[in-house]
Design a protein around this motif. Sequence first.
Motif: not given
Lengths: 779, 198
Positions: B52, B54-59, B61, B181, B184
């Motif tokens: 996964t 996403m914009a909020v994730l650095k790396t 998932l 959204a 993601r």
Amino acid sequence: MRRNWLPVWLCLSLALLCAAIAAHSRYRTDMGDFLPHAHDLAQQALDAQVSSGGASRILLLSVDGAPLAALAQLSRNLGARLRTNPAFIDVLNGDSAAMAGVQDFVWRNRYLLSADVTPRQFTAAGLRAALQNDLSMLSSAFGAVAAESLPADPTGEALGLAQQLGGNTDSGPLMQDGAWFAPDARSAIFLVRTRAPGFDIDAQARALDVIRHQFAQLRADVPGAGQARLHMSGPGVFAVETRDVTKRDVTRLSILATAGAVLFLLIAYRSPRVLLLGLLPVGAGALAATAAVSLAFGFVHAITLGFGVTLIGEAMDYSIYLFTQTLKGDRADRTLARIWPTLRLGALTSIAGFCTMLLSDFTGFAQLGLFSVAGLVAAAAVTRFVLPGLVPDGFFAAGAAGVGAPLRLLLRWQRPVRGVLAVLAIVSAVLLATHPGPMWDDNLLDLSPLSPATQALDQRLRHDLGVPDTRYFVAYRARDIQQALEASEQLQAVLAPLVVEKVLGGYDLPSLVLPSDRAQRARRGALPDDESLHAAFAQAITGLPFRPDAFAAFFKDVARARAAGLLTEASLPPPLSLRLQSMLMRVGHGWMVLAPLRDVTNPARVRAALDAAAPKETVFVDLDQQSADLLHTFQGEAVTLAAAGSVAVLVVLFLGLRSLGRVLAVAAPVAVAVALTAAILTLGGKLSIFMVAGFLLIVALGSNYCLFFARRGQAPEEWERALASIMLANLCTVAAYGLLSLSRIPVLHDIGQTVALGTFLCLVCGAAFSAPPAVRRPR
Amino acid sequence: MRALRPLVVIGLLLAANLPLAHAQSDPGWGIGPLMRSLAQVQAASAVFTETTTMAVLKTPLQTSGTLRYVAPDFVRQTVLAPSRQDFVLRNDAVTLTAGGRTQQFNLSQALPLAGLVEGVRATLAGDLPTLQRYYGIQLSGSAQTWQLLLRPRDAGLRQFLSWLSIRGSGNRVTEIDTGGAGGRLTRMSVDETIDHAS
């Protein structure tokens, strides 16, 4: 003859005064006002639900008869159009626009609304646990949803609230093309809440017209929807339909009934003027009665008016006795002087009978009692003092001569008729005494004028829309709103485990919509200041794959929530405000909370849990049980009043006749007629509460017949006229009430049937038992 | 510009991976035969790995676990790593167990979830009417390597899910990808074993 106009002028001015009072009276239709004053909480709960509960505002709509896509578009268009109309608070059809206001409110105020907002939640450890949970959410089926709100709501308050406010139900309508559909996907369905309560019939009728009108307009615009049909159900629809059917039936049948009675009277009197004069006592009685009730109670109930006019129908007979018993060449005032003792005793017995109703603590019965007493007093006074002076000189009811013929025939065979009636009376008594099961109809639906098809549509739509059955409630009292909300928060701790235990499907509570000030303050106080929150968050995020700069919205929203004012009733969007109002009701100086419970599978367990742990004075209410109890009390009260009334009638008869034998001669035939009527009616089914009113009228009218039958010392021609007057009075009654029995409205049908049958039997029994043998065959 | 990012990503993804639509080698093959062959699968199990971004994730998932499908309407997804999570769909009832909490609700109450879940389940079940109710469908490839590209019809659903792509071979599903959204993107590789087919 020298006429004395004083009584006429006096009567006219009194009538004008009464008319003025009646015109300024308040008329109410709320069933709650007719019922006994509620003493305990459970009864008050029933009252509140019946008269203005939130459930009464629900309309269920269904649109079918077109392809799915057309129905869906029609549903979306109709929903959007109705949402702009102030008559509707809520229009739910699956369109997310319907919930936009509530969602926005919940999102903006999530930190005051959510019970998960505690100091612990915003420590580094609490935040870390929440973020770890978010990670697992992101990779779940919820990921797509969670991803959108995550940057502003990492602790997931909004998601929890959405579930809580959604009612934790696992039943909901089928969604097709952005609209709700019935499970077979053939009809689009709506749940609408009106601003007006269900029993504001005029407002409901207007709301229904708006829906019909908009539907017809939109149907023309949607391709393929030309044949679409709209069906509506719900308390408001029922109320409007009942009123319309009643109005139609009452208008149609009362015109017919009046025509029937007028026809007989015209044949008998051969004078339209005298015919109109004959209406004077009953008209004056109704006016005086309405004014009296209005003065004594401050309002007149619509049911009092309806039944009351029926109960003083006896006054119609007063003029018949006077006009028909006037001998050829005699004067009305001399006739009146002759028959007045009998007429007076007849009126007094009825008044005594109705007087017992004044003692009832059922507001409705007390009003009916006063209405009948005042009405009969006025009617008797008009008959005594006004009517004789207005009858034209030389009036003689020439057409009534042959009317008494059937009675003469009956009197000729008095002995065998007595035998037959005696046997029938014994059979009836045995039938009634050995009646298997309850004689009273306890099914409230049987009292409802709605057709089975209408009831079936309602059942189906309720099921499809997942509108919960509002049978079980939790009720308690509170001094003020804050106390009500705090108790509601305690109650939630009792109810939540019951849902997990699956004895309860779900519940609604005022505090779910609006938390108490205390809870809101605690939550606001649990939010850390910006600096502490940043520090805790930085610590929490260490080692997790989140970008630290992605959560700016979260810090901004928490800072805003810390500075926000507390939510009050005024802050709520209309659907939530209505939801709160439907659970919080003003009672006296305090409040009553009525929280609905859904899908109760084990009422005993819920009751036990509430008894054990809920705040004191909290009661578990079973509405079905309450209304059944109420109906029983109603029936019990009606029967008690009827029994007390009978005793009062006997006492007055004894005071008037001064001989047990003569009392028996008058009372026994009426008793036999009542027993026969009851037996015949039970053969056709159970007795309804409405029939009690019919029995009262049978006694009132029948005792008058028997009093005239039992009069002694009359000349043969006087006896002849007396027979004609009794027969004529009965013909008019049977014609009028017989026609009422054709109505589809249970109340009209039951009363009509009972009175027509009962008064006819009184006539027969009176002739058989009351008429003296000495004048049996007058020449 | 940020709002455009998902679109750019999708564009790149489509350009890189999608064979041209309707470039089908087998003339008798199409959505009908594909759905019929999928409908024959009565029970299947699989192991999966999912990525996964996403914009909020650095790396990205990384998760892995198992899938289970029993015709016509039972789906279970169990995430084993990095933390245990259990998602069960039976008829329309959803049970989600994560972090020691169990939540139950109905699909019809959660439109975004219903759309996504029905897309996968209806594909597994070969239920074309349900699939068409929620999505515009584009099929490409051949019976051996096919791709279903599903675009939500409902605007409410599009808010969360821009597209859903299911790849497979014969009557086996090999990959499930989504885009939605917050930029993601998920890519799930599936190794499916068919336990029982009619």
